[in-house]
Design an enzyme around this catalytic site. Structure first.
Site, PDB file in Angstrom:
ATOM      1  N   LYS A 124      -2.187  -1.501  -3.847  1.00 57.14           N
ATOM      2  CA  LYS A 124      -3.057  -0.333  -3.779  1.00 57.14           C
ATOM      3  C   LYS A 124      -2.225   0.917  -3.872  1.00 57.14           C
ATOM      4  O   LYS A 124      -1.236   1.017  -3.140  1.00 57.14           O
ATOM      5  CB  LYS A 124      -3.807  -0.375  -2.442  1.00 57.14           C
ATOM      6  CG  LYS A 124      -4.644   0.826  -2.140  1.00 57.14           C
ATOM      7  CD  LYS A 124      -5.248   0.698  -0.778  1.00 57.14           C
ATOM      8  CE  LYS A 124      -5.978   1.986  -0.478  1.00 57.14           C
ATOM      9  NZ  LYS A 124      -6.404   2.080   0.877  1.00 57.14           N
ATOM     10  N   LYS A 178       0.860  -1.185   0.000  1.00 58.52           N
ATOM     11  CA  LYS A 178       0.000   0.000   0.000  1.00 58.52           C
ATOM     12  C   LYS A 178       0.890   1.227   0.000  1.00 58.52           C
ATOM     13  O   LYS A 178       1.688   1.430   0.915  1.00 58.52           O
ATOM     14  CB  LYS A 178      -0.908  -0.010   1.228  1.00 58.52           C
ATOM     15  CG  LYS A 178      -1.762   1.251   1.342  1.00 58.52           C
ATOM     16  CD  LYS A 178      -2.778   1.161   2.451  1.00 58.52           C
ATOM     17  CE  LYS A 178      -3.532   2.474   2.590  1.00 58.52           C
ATOM     18  NZ  LYS A 178      -4.534   2.432   3.664  1.00 58.52           N
TER      19      LYS A 178
HETATM   20  C1  PBG Z   1      -7.160   3.341   5.541  1.00 54.67           C
HETATM   21  C2  PBG Z   1      -7.630   3.255   4.133  1.00 54.67           C
HETATM   22  C3  PBG Z   1      -7.549   4.252   3.158  1.00 54.67           C
HETATM   23  C4  PBG Z   1      -8.099   3.728   1.998  1.00 54.67           C
HETATM   24  C5  PBG Z   1      -8.523   2.439   2.287  1.00 54.67           C
HETATM   25  N1  PBG Z   1      -8.205   2.157   3.612  1.00 54.67           N
HETATM   26  C6  PBG Z   1      -7.112   5.648   3.277  1.00 54.67           C
HETATM   27  C7  PBG Z   1      -5.716   5.977   3.546  1.00 54.67           C
HETATM   28  O1  PBG Z   1      -4.835   5.116   3.640  1.00 54.67           O
HETATM   29  O2  PBG Z   1      -5.461   7.159   3.702  1.00 54.67           O
HETATM   30  C8  PBG Z   1      -8.200   4.464   0.690  1.00 54.67           C
HETATM   31  C9  PBG Z   1      -9.075   3.847  -0.333  1.00 54.67           C
HETATM   32  C10 PBG Z   1      -9.433   4.742  -1.468  1.00 54.67           C
HETATM   33  O3  PBG Z   1      -8.820   5.800  -1.721  1.00 54.67           O
HETATM   34  O4  PBG Z   1     -10.374   4.381  -2.183  1.00 54.67           O
HETATM   35  N2  PBG Z   1      -8.071   2.762   6.439  1.00 54.67           N
END
Ligand code: PBG
Length: 326
Positions: free
Chosen positions: A250, A197
């Site tokens: 991601k 991520k």
């Molecule tokens: C954190 C989380 C995020 C997303 C999914 N889980 C936000 C972040 O890391 O700031 C983002 C997903 C998206 O942008 O669609 N719980």
């Protein structure tokens, strides 16, 4: 041309030939719909930066999920927005927390006819908006956060979730959650690890939807830096070693090389998260008449599959399923 003549176009001549020669397919079975559920609201609230996406009430969430099941979408992933936030994110693991209530409702409604996943993180529940507990010096406390994640995962499993998806990028989170689930007699609850991520600017609209923008600093101390591809292999190997059942990259489109490299190195089911900013860009351009939104969405999702993802978390899930059912 020499004999035999090279004719690549032979197999592109008719729609039927193109179908037969297709090397990648996108199917409703490949889609997981991310859904937001908010505590204490009477009506669904639109998310302005994500046209078509809402913060659901419990009732509207149940209706949306029934529609998704009817369309054949195999899974959803839930994100909760609590009425009250605090430093520890206590709403995240409360037995009557917003996501736990939603999981129980969906289990009642659809039984095993749908894979119910839940994001296991703190940022939606903390008043500071970080994914972990913040120490007095402003740093994120990795190991204290692991205890919180373990407790969240057990609360979600108690409510009947099929899959927990830790997204906070703390070291050791998959192992901590696996041990806690097993100790709580939830050996059957699976873990979808957000393995690679990245600290991406593409999460902006999500932070509107989940009301979780960090109140100070940013997430670069725990999420990966966008230029690092080899590091994704290391991160994923750790998650697999700690007991991840499925792995994920991601965001998706800007990281197709990472998807391809994880695909060739790991045999576990591989997911990609087509994130909020990727959705918002398509919606905005389509609203201006600058692109054909449906066609671009299909092309993007197909490209993510071609790179090697087995399934895709996408805000387009319902629309694409409707197109495919049409
Ligand atoms: C954190 C989380 C995020 C997303 C999914 N889980 C936000 C972040 O890391 O700031 C983002 C997903 C998206 O942008 O669609 N719980």
């Amino acid at each position: 041309m020499s004999y035999p003549e090279i004719r690549s176009r032979r197999l592109r001549r008719t729609p039927a030939l193109r179908r037969l020669a297709a090397q990648t397919r996108l199917h409703v079975d490949d889609l997981v719909a991310p859904l937001f559920v908010k505590e204490g609201i009477r009506d669904p609230e639109p998310v302005v930066s994500m046209p078509g996406v809402v913060q659901h009430t419990h009732a509207s969430l149940r209706a949306e999920v029934r529609a998704l099941v009817d369309l054949g979408v195999p899974g959803v992933i839930l994100f909760g927005i609590p009425e009250r936030k605090d430093a520890e994110g206590s709403g995240a693991d409360a037995a009557d927390g917003v996501v736990q209530v939603a999981i129980r409702n969906l289990r009642d409604d659809v039984g095993d006819g749908l894979v119910v996943m839940a994001d296991a993180c703190l940022d939606e529940y903390t008043d500071h908006g970080h994914c972990g507990l913040v120490r007095d010096d402003g740093e994120i406390d990795n190991d204290a956060t692991l205890d919180r994640y373990a407790s969240i995962a057990v609360a979600q499993a108690d409510a009947g979730v099929d899959v927990v998806a830790p997204s906070g990028m703390m070291d050791g989170q998959v192992g901590a959650i696996r041990r806690a689930l097993d100790a709580a007699a939830h050996a059957d609850t699976a873990i979808l690890a957000y393995s690679a991520k990245y600290a991406s600017a593409l999460y902006g609209p999500f932070r509107d939807a989940a009301e979780c923008a960090p109140q100070f600093g940013d997430r670069r101390g725990y999420q990966m830096q966008p230029g690092n591809a080899r590091e994704a292999l290391d991160e994923t190997a750790l998650d697999v070693g700690e007991g991840a059942d499925m792995i994920m990259v991601k965001p998706a489109l800007a990281y197709l090389d990472v998807i391809a490299s994880l695909r060739s190195s790991f045999d576990l089911p591989l997911a990609a998260y087509h994130v909020s900013g990727e959705y918002a860009m398509v919606k905005a351009a389509a609203a201006n008449g600058w692109i054909d939104g449906d066609a671009v969405a299909l092309e993007h999702l197909l490209a993510i599959r071609r790179a090697g993802a087995d399934f895709i978390l996408t805000y387009f899930a319902r629309e694409i399923a409707e197109l495919m059912n049409a």
